[in-house]
Design a protein around this motif. Structure first.
Motif, short mmCIF file in Angstrom:
data_model
loop_
_atom_site.label_atom_id
_atom_site.label_comp_id
_atom_site.label_asym_id
_atom_site.label_seq_id
_atom_site.Cartn_x
_atom_site.Cartn_y
_atom_site.Cartn_z
N ARG A 100 38.07 15.88 85.72
CA ARG A 100 36.53 16.50 85.60
C ARG A 100 36.66 17.80 84.53
O ARG A 100 35.93 17.70 83.45
N ALA A 101 37.93 18.77 84.63
CA ALA A 101 37.54 19.51 83.01
C ALA A 101 38.18 18.84 81.72
O ALA A 101 37.50 19.73 80.97
N ALA A 102 38.96 17.79 81.80
CA ALA A 102 39.16 16.88 80.38
C ALA A 102 37.72 16.37 80.33
O ALA A 102 38.09 15.52 79.62
N LEU A 103 36.79 15.74 81.18
CA LEU A 103 35.56 14.60 80.81
C LEU A 103 35.34 15.37 79.80
O LEU A 103 34.23 16.48 80.10
N GLY A 104 34.69 14.73 78.54
CA GLY A 104 33.67 14.78 77.25
C GLY A 104 32.56 14.56 78.27
O GLY A 104 32.53 13.86 78.77
N ASP A 105 31.41 14.95 77.23
CA ASP A 105 29.82 14.91 78.19
C ASP A 105 29.89 13.55 76.65
O ASP A 105 28.50 12.70 76.86
N GLY A 106 30.79 12.45 76.18
CA GLY A 106 30.67 10.81 75.93
C GLY A 106 30.70 10.16 76.73
O GLY A 106 30.67 9.56 77.46
N ALA A 107 31.62 10.77 78.67
CA ALA A 107 31.33 10.29 79.10
C ALA A 107 30.10 9.47 80.32
O ALA A 107 30.14 10.38 80.15
N ASP A 108 30.67 8.50 80.78
CA ASP A 108 29.89 8.20 81.88
C ASP A 108 29.53 9.06 82.79
O ASP A 108 29.83 9.81 83.32
N PRO A 109 27.66 9.39 82.54
CA PRO A 109 27.20 10.56 83.40
C PRO A 109 27.43 10.42 84.82
O PRO A 109 27.55 12.04 85.82
N ARG A 110 28.16 9.19 85.36
CA ARG A 110 28.49 9.05 86.64
C ARG A 110 29.78 9.67 87.22
O ARG A 110 29.66 10.84 88.48
N LEU A 111 30.51 9.84 86.54
CA LEU A 111 31.97 9.96 86.45
C LEU A 111 31.47 11.82 86.67
O LEU A 111 32.82 11.79 87.81
N ALA A 112 30.97 12.99 86.41
CA ALA A 112 31.39 14.27 86.22
C ALA A 112 31.13 14.75 87.87
O ALA A 112 31.88 15.20 88.56
N GLY A 113 29.90 13.65 88.59
CA GLY A 113 29.60 14.11 90.19
C GLY A 113 30.95 13.28 90.87
O GLY A 113 30.74 14.08 91.95
N GLU A 114 31.32 12.53 90.55
CA GLU A 114 31.70 11.81 91.04
C GLU A 114 33.11 12.70 91.49
O GLU A 114 34.30 12.56 92.04
N LEU A 115 34.53 13.13 90.22
CA LEU A 115 35.03 13.38 90.48
C LEU A 115 34.84 15.39 91.18
O LEU A 115 35.68 15.35 91.63
N ALA A 116 33.50 15.90 90.88
CA ALA A 116 33.66 16.96 91.67
C ALA A 116 33.37 16.98 92.77
O ALA A 116 34.28 17.88 93.77
N ALA A 117 32.73 15.41 93.44
CA ALA A 117 32.92 15.54 94.89
C ALA A 117 34.58 15.21 95.38
O ALA A 117 34.44 15.49 96.47
N LEU A 118 35.23 15.41 94.49
CA LEU A 118 36.36 14.27 95.16
C LEU A 118 37.40 15.59 94.69
O LEU A 118 37.88 15.96 95.23
N ALA A 119 36.96 16.51 93.66
CA ALA A 119 37.23 17.77 93.43
C ALA A 119 37.46 19.06 94.96
O ALA A 119 37.92 20.34 94.94
N GLU A 120 36.01 18.86 95.97
CA GLU A 120 35.98 20.24 96.71
C GLU A 120 37.39 20.28 97.80
O GLU A 120 38.00 19.02 98.15
N GLY A 121 37.36 21.05 97.81
CA GLY A 121 38.93 21.48 98.23
C GLY A 121 40.16 21.68 97.87
O GLY A 121 41.46 22.33 97.93
N ALA A 122 39.75 21.57 96.60
CA ALA A 122 40.99 22.46 95.37
C ALA A 122 40.27 24.00 95.61
O ALA A 122 39.37 24.79 95.72
#
Length: 581
Positions: A254-276
């Motif tokens: 998520r930190a390495a994801l640029g703003d040109g990426a599919d906008p859905r990825l940021a939310g999906e990765l943020a949810a997967l990062a819960e517990g970090a």
């Protein structure tokens, strides 16, 4: 079997004691070719012999003449996976072959690298180019496995290597071979191959849970960006292969994801990062547009006082920019670049300080936001005295050969190439040299300094005082209160891994400051603030983050957020414990 140093080594399989003895002799012979090929027909035991050598040669305490420093199994892997594997074991940061070659060229310590199964790699051509790029480095030795007659074998033999062909009977003890065959257990059946459906390079949940080497290979062998996941994975590099927790992998991606990426990825990765152990506040990546990427970072400083809520960044061309700490929105910049600047710091009155590679300190007021009006804005009784004092400190820092810089309320600090740390008060009191302190705290150069003000003093009830942290090429972080004796033991130490950046800050609940340390192998280590009596601040509250690219700078904001500056991205994190509290 026992080597020349008297260290016990287990016997190799296949009765390969003669081959093992020859490899140990090759390691110890300074006149031997620095490239050694272990060849032979398929299933002749090449990989087993190299595994035996690496397994023993990488043990702690192995004598230098028998030491193997890194190994990369290449079967089914590509060049990036090999580079990340080697760099991680060597304590370096490298995301591509050229970066590994450059890092090894700059690090003159001896390195023995083992590359197994080169012929079965998915990118043999690129790996051959890597081997050839490493050959000119006099302190690097390469042990490479190839199959006799393969294109890789033919190409590398042109470099006049030492060659061990395991089809030659002289590399096998026939008696030991018979004994080994009689005692060897039956080989277990090969595991079933992983179904291809388990690795979907477009699905972030499967990507962070899959074998990272398989993901790397999949992304290396396609140009499909998968919505930005591929680009983020290759940018984060070895951080993803070194991390076993899927939640942390999701955070790094998520930190390495640029703003040109599919906008859905940021939310999906943020949810997967819960517990970090961290929450991502923001990240700005090369080519970002909203807000724009602020550029590569050489140094960072968190503003306070007049510059509260601002983050200062210094780039390789000497440009100093001001960003809003909350979201990295650009707020301004110094009108002129500072040539060859290497460090930046801020004072509470809005003064910006820079230090260049010659140890010269400069002060700038162009970013200050004056709260005064009328005559008060034109007449500042203290400004002339402050400028005069900064100039005097700058002359002292130049004499010391200062190479690092930090500031906190009322104190400037610098480190030099000889291990010395210097602190100078902005309000020195009376007499020449008053308010100036120094101590030699490191063996070799000081690579980073940080200063924090202890709320209520060291005991929580006295006059506020400063605590100075210094990090060195010796892999130690030391703590020192100017005008007192340095703490006798390092705050933290990692042998052989230099410190590249430090940051210190305060939190509301305790007088002892938070500390962040960036290491040359790409790891960032965070020690939270703590109350006196809770220990030394190095206990269970520590958190770690490895972003992937080399870390250049750190800052801790007054709100307790950690900013990590790199060549291609800048990331702001908040400790999960702070968020949950």
């Amino acid at each position: 079997m026992t080597d020349a140093e008297g260290q016990h080594w287990g016997r190799p399989a296949w009765g390969r004691e003669p081959a093992a003895t020859a490899l140990l002799a090759w390691l110890a012979d300074p006149a031997a070719p620095r490239l050694c090929l272990v060849t032979g027909s398929a299933h002749s035991g090449k990989s087993g012999l190299l595994a035996w050598l690496a397994g023993h040669g990488m043990r702690p305490g192995t004598p230098a003449a028998r030491r193997v420093h890194a190994t990369a199994p290449l079967r089914g892997a590509g060049v990036r996976g090999a580079v990340w594997e080697l760099a991680g074991q060597l304590g370096l940061v490298a995301r591509a072959p050229a970066e590994l070659v450059a890092a090894l060229a700059a690090d003159e310590r001896a390195a023995v690298l083992v590359l197994a199964d080169l012929d079965t790699s998915t990118t043999p051509q690129e790996l051959l180019e890597l081997v050839e790029a490493l050959l000119p480095l006099a302190h690097v030795r390469l042990l490479v496995e190839t199959t006799t007659g393969s294109p890789a074998h033919a190409r590398l033999t042109a470099h006049a290597p030492a060659v061990m062909d395991l089809d030659d009977a002289r590399w096998t003890d026939p008696v030991r071979h018979e004994q080994w065959q009689a005692a060897a257990p039956a080989a277990p059946p090969a595991p079933a191959p992983r179904p291809a459906a388990e690795l979907d390079p477009a699905d972030p949940a499967r990507v962070v849970a899959a074998d990272p080497l398989a993901v790397t290979t999949a992304y290396e062998t396609t140009d499909e960006d998968h919505g930005g996941l591929r680009r983020a994975w290759l940018r984060a590099g070895q951080a993803l292969t070194a991390e076993g927790d899927p939640a942390v992998r999701a955070l790094v991606l998520r930190a390495a994801l640029g703003d040109g990426a599919d906008p859905r990825l940021a939310g999906e990765l943020a949810a997967l990062a819960e517990g970090a152990p961290w929450r991502l506040v923001w990240s700005r990546v090369r080519d970002d547009l909203l807000p724009p990427w602020p550029g590569p970072v050489v140094a960072l400083a968190a503003g306070y006082g007049v510059l509260d809520g601002r983050l200062l960044t210094l780039d390789p061309l000497g440009a100093v920019r001001s960003l809003r700490t909350a979201d990295a929105t650009a707020l301004g910049r110094l009108p002129r670049a500072v040539p060859q600047a290497t460090a930046v710091a801020a004072l509470g009155d809005g003064t910006v300080l820079t230090l260049d590679r010659h140890g010269e300190l400069a002060h700038h007021r162009d970013l200050a936001v004056s709260k005064a009006t009328g005559l008060a804005a034109l007449v500042d009784d203290g400004s002339a005295a402050l400028v005069e004092r900064i100039d005097a400190i700058g002359r002292a820092f130049t004499r010391h050969g200062a190479r690092t810089l930090a500031a906190a309320n009322g104190l400037l600090a610098a480190g030099d190439a000889a291990g010395g740390v210097h602190a100078s008060a902005l309000s020195p009191g009376n007499g020449p040299g008053a308010g100036e302190h120094g101590a030699v705290l490191h063996e070799g150069p000081v690579t980073a300094v940080a200063v924090a003000e202890l709320v209520g003093g060291a005991d929580g009830g006295g006059t506020p005082m400063h605590l100075l942290y210094s990090g060195g090429a010796d892999g130690r972080v030391r703590a020192w209160g100017p005008a007192t004796d340095p703490m006798p033991a390092p705050v933290v130490e990692r042998a052989g891994i230099p410190v590249v950046a430090l940051a210190a800050g305060l939190a509301a609940h305790g007088p002892w400051p938070a500390l962040a340390v960036a290491w040359a192998d790409g790891l960032v280590e965070f020690h939270p603030p703590y109350e006196r009596g809770e220990g030394d601040g190095g206990g269970s509250g520590r958190a770690f983050f490895r972003p992937g690219p080399p870390v250049r700078a750190l800052a801790l904001t007054p709100g307790g957020q950690l900013v990590v500056g790199m060549d291609e991205m800048t990331v702001c994190l908040e400790p999960a414990a702070q968020r949950d509290g």
